[in-house]
Design a protein around this motif. Structure first.
Motif, PDB file in Angstrom:
ATOM      1  N   VAL A   5       0.844  -1.200   0.000  1.00 46.52           N
ATOM      2  CA  VAL A   5       0.000   0.000   0.000  1.00 46.52           C
ATOM      3  C   VAL A   5       0.881   1.252   0.000  1.00 46.52           C
ATOM      4  O   VAL A   5       0.632   2.208  -0.750  1.00 46.52           O
ATOM      5  N   MET A   6       1.912   1.275   0.822  1.00 41.08           N
ATOM      6  CA  MET A   6       2.825   2.426   0.886  1.00 41.08           C
ATOM      7  C   MET A   6       3.575   2.596  -0.444  1.00 41.08           C
ATOM      8  O   MET A   6       3.770   3.718  -0.906  1.00 41.08           O
ATOM      9  N   GLY A   7       3.969   1.485  -1.050  1.00 35.56           N
ATOM     10  CA  GLY A   7       4.645   1.542  -2.346  1.00 35.56           C
ATOM     11  C   GLY A   7       3.719   2.115  -3.426  1.00 35.56           C
ATOM     12  O   GLY A   7       4.135   2.927  -4.266  1.00 35.56           O
ATOM     13  N   THR A   8       2.447   1.728  -3.389  1.00 33.11           N
ATOM     14  CA  THR A   8       1.471   2.255  -4.344  1.00 33.11           C
ATOM     15  C   THR A   8       1.239   3.740  -4.114  1.00 33.11           C
ATOM     16  O   THR A   8       1.151   4.528  -5.070  1.00 33.11           O
ATOM     17  N   VAL A   9       1.165   4.161  -2.867  1.00 32.66           N
ATOM     18  CA  VAL A   9       0.979   5.580  -2.549  1.00 32.66           C
ATOM     19  C   VAL A   9       2.174   6.383  -3.031  1.00 32.66           C
ATOM     20  O   VAL A   9       2.018   7.444  -3.659  1.00 32.66           O
ATOM     21  N   TYR A  10       3.374   5.918  -2.793  1.00 26.79           N
ATOM     22  CA  TYR A  10       4.576   6.622  -3.265  1.00 26.79           C
ATOM     23  C   TYR A  10       4.626   6.672  -4.798  1.00 26.79           C
ATOM     24  O   TYR A  10       5.006   7.689  -5.380  1.00 26.79           O
ATOM     25  N   LEU A  12       2.016   6.628  -6.843  1.00 22.81           N
ATOM     26  CA  LEU A  12       1.005   7.594  -7.281  1.00 22.81           C
ATOM     27  C   LEU A  12       1.458   9.034  -7.044  1.00 22.81           C
ATOM     28  O   LEU A  12       1.258   9.907  -7.891  1.00 22.81           O
ATOM     29  N   LEU A  13       2.069   9.283  -5.898  1.00 19.49           N
ATOM     30  CA  LEU A  13       2.588  10.631  -5.618  1.00 19.49           C
ATOM     31  C   LEU A  13       3.666  11.025  -6.629  1.00 19.49           C
ATOM     32  O   LEU A  13       3.713  12.170  -7.096  1.00 19.49           O
ATOM     33  N   THR A  14       4.517  10.076  -6.967  1.00 22.23           N
ATOM     34  CA  THR A  14       5.562  10.347  -7.956  1.00 22.23           C
ATOM     35  C   THR A  14       4.952  10.674  -9.308  1.00 22.23           C
ATOM     36  O   THR A  14       5.381  11.611  -9.991  1.00 22.23           O
ATOM     37  N   VAL A  15       3.934   9.937  -9.715  1.00 25.04           N
ATOM     38  CA  VAL A  15       3.263  10.197 -10.983  1.00 25.04           C
ATOM     39  C   VAL A  15       2.605  11.581 -10.971  1.00 25.04           C
ATOM     40  O   VAL A  15       2.708  12.348 -11.941  1.00 25.04           O
ATOM     41  N   PHE A  16       1.952  11.953  -9.879  1.00 26.64           N
ATOM     42  CA  PHE A  16       1.319  13.270  -9.792  1.00 26.64           C
ATOM     43  C   PHE A  16       2.347  14.392  -9.843  1.00 26.64           C
ATOM     44  O   PHE A  16       2.141  15.403 -10.502  1.00 26.64           O
ATOM     45  N   ILE A  17       3.457  14.221  -9.153  1.00 30.70           N
ATOM     46  CA  ILE A  17       4.507  15.248  -9.152  1.00 30.70           C
ATOM     47  C   ILE A  17       5.104  15.393 -10.550  1.00 30.70           C
ATOM     48  O   ILE A  17       5.319  16.505 -11.041  1.00 30.70           O
ATOM     49  N   LEU A  18       5.378  14.274 -11.206  1.00 29.04           N
ATOM     50  CA  LEU A  18       5.943  14.346 -12.551  1.00 29.04           C
ATOM     51  C   LEU A  18       4.956  14.934 -13.557  1.00 29.04           C
ATOM     52  O   LEU A  18       5.349  15.654 -14.475  1.00 29.04           O
ATOM     53  N   SER A  19       3.678  14.654 -13.393  1.00 31.64           N
ATOM     54  CA  SER A  19       2.701  15.230 -14.319  1.00 31.64           C
ATOM     55  C   SER A  19       2.546  16.727 -14.078  1.00 31.64           C
ATOM     56  O   SER A  19       2.245  17.480 -14.999  1.00 31.64           O
ATOM     57  N   ALA A  20       2.784  17.195 -12.869  1.00 33.66           N
ATOM     58  CA  ALA A  20       2.733  18.622 -12.582  1.00 33.66           C
ATOM     59  C   ALA A  20       3.911  19.345 -13.221  1.00 33.66           C
ATOM     60  O   ALA A  20       3.833  20.531 -13.529  1.00 33.66           O
TER      61      ALA A  20
END
Length: 105
Positions: A5-10, A12-20
């Motif tokens: 779960v923590m790996g999935t959250v990290y 997803l956060l990485t994907v959101f940051i890169l898309s920003a």
């Protein structure tokens, strides 16, 4: 399970940051400007011909002259500064008949 779960959250956060940090908006703001030119050439009206200086011409007639209108449209220039449009000198552009010894413009 907690690690997944923590790996999935990290992830997803990485994907959101890169898309920003995407450069797509920057590229569309600095896209190439679009230039269009529309030119119309029409015979002179009687009023327009009366305003033409014809004293230096031999046998001038209304059919010797034309009204030239050029519309220059620039789009997508919001990111540009100091826009310059250069046109040829009108006497050189319109007095290009080699055999004609008269000045017409």
């Amino acid at each position: 399970m907690k690690k997944k779960v923590m790996g999935t959250v990290y992830a997803l956060l990485t994907v959101f940051i890169l898309s920003a940090c995407s450069t797509e908006d920057v590229m569309t703001n600095h896209s190439n400007p679009k230039v269009s030119v529309s030119t119309t050439v029409k015979p002179l009206t009687k009023k327009e011909f009366s305003e033409v200086e014809t004293s230096e011409l031999a046998n001038p007639s209304k059919e010797d002259f034309r009204s030239v209108r050029m519309i220059l449209t620039l789009r997508g220039t919001d990111s540009l500064s100091d826009i310059q449009v250069k046109l040829p000198h009108y006497r050189e552009a319109f007095n290009n008949i080699k055999d004609d010894r008269q000045i017409r413009y």
